[in-house]
Motif scaffolding. Structure first.
Motif, mmCIF file in Angstrom:
data_model
loop_
_atom_site.group_PDB
_atom_site.id
_atom_site.type_symbol
_atom_site.label_atom_id
_atom_site.label_comp_id
_atom_site.label_asym_id
_atom_site.label_seq_id
_atom_site.Cartn_x
_atom_site.Cartn_y
_atom_site.Cartn_z
ATOM 1 N N GLU A 89 9.619 9.941 15.314
ATOM 2 C CA GLU A 89 10.349 11.211 15.229
ATOM 3 C C GLU A 89 11.656 11.156 16.022
ATOM 4 O OE1 GLU A 89 6.994 11.203 16.278
ATOM 5 O OE2 GLU A 89 6.303 11.564 14.242
ATOM 6 N N ARG A 90 11.712 10.294 17.027
ATOM 7 C CA ARG A 90 12.879 10.237 17.912
ATOM 8 C C ARG A 90 13.784 9.035 17.630
ATOM 9 N NH1 ARG A 90 11.783 10.125 23.697
ATOM 10 N NH2 ARG A 90 13.968 10.712 23.716
ATOM 11 N N ALA A 91 13.394 8.159 16.726
ATOM 12 C CA ALA A 91 14.070 6.884 16.534
ATOM 13 C C ALA A 91 15.570 7.014 16.269
ATOM 14 C CB ALA A 91 13.412 6.109 15.398
ATOM 15 N N PHE A 92 16.005 8.101 15.676
ATOM 16 C CA PHE A 92 17.423 8.236 15.347
ATOM 17 C C PHE A 92 18.172 9.176 16.293
ATOM 18 C CE2 PHE A 92 15.390 6.708 11.495
ATOM 19 C CZ PHE A 92 16.171 5.592 11.233
ATOM 20 N N GLU A 93 17.523 9.558 17.388
ATOM 21 C CA GLU A 93 18.209 10.353 18.401
ATOM 22 C C GLU A 93 19.154 9.444 19.195
ATOM 23 O OE1 GLU A 93 15.468 12.283 21.024
ATOM 24 O OE2 GLU A 93 14.436 13.315 19.390
ATOM 25 N N PRO A 94 20.320 9.959 19.557
ATOM 26 C CA PRO A 94 21.222 9.154 20.383
ATOM 27 C C PRO A 94 20.547 8.754 21.692
ATOM 28 C CG PRO A 94 22.330 11.122 19.570
ATOM 29 C CD PRO A 94 20.877 11.264 19.226
ATOM 30 N N PHE A 95 20.726 7.517 22.080
ATOM 31 C CA PHE A 95 20.264 6.949 23.348
ATOM 32 C C PHE A 95 18.752 6.816 23.474
ATOM 33 C CE2 PHE A 95 24.277 9.223 24.190
ATOM 34 C CZ PHE A 95 25.081 8.103 24.352
ATOM 35 N N PHE A 96 17.988 7.053 22.397
ATOM 36 C CA PHE A 96 16.546 6.834 22.449
ATOM 37 C C PHE A 96 16.288 5.341 22.371
ATOM 38 C CE2 PHE A 96 12.624 5.846 20.141
ATOM 39 C CZ PHE A 96 11.709 6.354 21.034
ATOM 40 N N THR A 97 15.405 4.838 23.216
ATOM 41 C CA THR A 97 14.971 3.450 23.143
ATOM 42 C C THR A 97 13.497 3.357 23.512
ATOM 43 O OG1 THR A 97 15.361 1.177 23.882
ATOM 44 C CG2 THR A 97 15.672 2.908 25.526
ATOM 45 N N GLY A 109 6.358 -7.146 15.139
ATOM 46 C CA GLY A 109 6.391 -6.707 16.531
ATOM 47 C C GLY A 109 5.452 -5.557 16.803
ATOM 48 N N ARG A 110 5.540 -5.032 18.008
ATOM 49 C CA ARG A 110 4.599 -4.013 18.484
ATOM 50 C C ARG A 110 4.797 -2.653 17.830
ATOM 51 N NH1 ARG A 110 8.141 -5.355 22.344
ATOM 52 N NH2 ARG A 110 9.598 -3.777 23.036
ATOM 53 N N GLY A 111 5.917 -2.381 17.221
ATOM 54 C CA GLY A 111 6.156 -1.093 16.575
ATOM 55 C C GLY A 111 6.591 -0.030 17.563
ATOM 56 N N LEU A 112 6.802 1.151 17.061
ATOM 57 C CA LEU A 112 7.241 2.270 17.898
ATOM 58 C C LEU A 112 6.051 2.893 18.624
ATOM 59 C CD1 LEU A 112 9.684 4.002 15.408
ATOM 60 C CD2 LEU A 112 10.310 2.874 17.549
ATOM 61 N N PRO A 113 6.285 3.412 19.818
ATOM 62 C CA PRO A 113 5.208 4.111 20.515
ATOM 63 C C PRO A 113 4.886 5.424 19.813
ATOM 64 C CG PRO A 113 7.273 4.389 21.703
ATOM 65 C CD PRO A 113 7.540 3.427 20.572
ATOM 66 N N LYS A 148 12.460 0.220 24.283
ATOM 67 C CA LYS A 148 12.468 -1.058 24.984
ATOM 68 C C LYS A 148 12.133 -0.857 26.443
ATOM 69 C CE LYS A 148 15.983 -3.033 21.967
ATOM 70 N NZ LYS A 148 17.317 -3.635 21.921
ATOM 71 N N ALA A 149 11.306 -1.736 26.989
ATOM 72 C CA ALA A 149 10.915 -1.645 28.389
ATOM 73 C C ALA A 149 12.127 -1.771 29.313
ATOM 74 C CB ALA A 149 9.894 -2.725 28.723
ATOM 75 N N HIS A 150 13.110 -2.570 28.915
ATOM 76 C CA HIS A 150 14.291 -2.789 29.743
ATOM 77 C C HIS A 150 15.436 -1.839 29.406
ATOM 78 C CE1 HIS A 150 15.705 -5.099 26.290
ATOM 79 N NE2 HIS A 150 14.587 -5.764 26.336
ATOM 80 N N GLY A 151 15.159 -0.860 28.544
ATOM 81 C CA GLY A 151 16.182 0.152 28.217
ATOM 82 C C GLY A 151 17.384 -0.438 27.509
ATOM 83 N N TRP A 152 18.501 0.226 27.654
ATOM 84 C CA TRP A 152 19.734 -0.210 27.000
ATOM 85 C C TRP A 152 20.243 -1.463 27.667
ATOM 86 C CZ3 TRP A 152 21.629 1.764 22.619
ATOM 87 C CH2 TRP A 152 21.075 2.954 22.187
ATOM 88 N N VAL A 153 20.612 -2.410 26.882
ATOM 89 C CA VAL A 153 21.169 -3.665 27.395
ATOM 90 C C VAL A 153 22.633 -3.717 27.058
ATOM 91 C CG1 VAL A 153 21.044 -6.155 27.280
ATOM 92 C CG2 VAL A 153 18.965 -4.813 27.123
#
Length: 122
Positions: free
Chosen positions: A107-115, A98-102, A117-122
């Motif tokens: 650095e933020r991947a394990f922060e709560p509520f970080f996403t 896939g496209r990978g992380l921006p 995804k273009a469509h955010g939390w589903v």
């Protein structure tokens, strides 16, 4: 992940991965994802909470499907591998193309509520 105490049991990592892929089969087919498994032979049994593994691994599989949704259908590959990690136990790897992380996302991947995804939390 479930709340409360972990319920550790003796498990086979290859069997856990196989079970997760079996449960995710229809989603993988619907997303046109090709799956490759690379199972290490003769892995030692692990002591883990099977319920937690069966919650985390499908989430990683679905994240991989989401990450590849913009790929050409011929380029949607998910690989799940098991490895011996020596005395540390067993490693289960989930990888995709896939496209990978921006930029800054790692650095933020394990922060709560970080996403990312273009469509955010589903």
């Amino acid at each position: 992940m479930k709340k409360g105490e972990a319920e550790f049991q003796t498990l086979d990592a290859n069997e856990i991965v196989s079970a997760v892929l079996k449960l995710a089969r229809s989603d993988l087919v619907n997303h046109n994802v090709t799956v490759e498994t690379v199972f290490a032979p003769d892995l030692a049994a692990i002591r883990s909470d099977g319920v937690q593994l069966q919650q985390v691994l499908p989430n990683l599989v679905m994240n991989a499907c989401d990450a590849m949704e913009d790929n050409d259908v011929r380029d949607r590959r998910l690989t799940m591998r098991t490895h011996s990690a020596g005395e540390a136990g067993v490693r289960i790897e989930v990888s995709d193309v896939g496209r990978g992380l921006p930029v800054g996302g790692a650095e933020r991947a394990f922060e709560p509520f970080f996403t990312s995804k273009a469509h955010g939390w589903v």
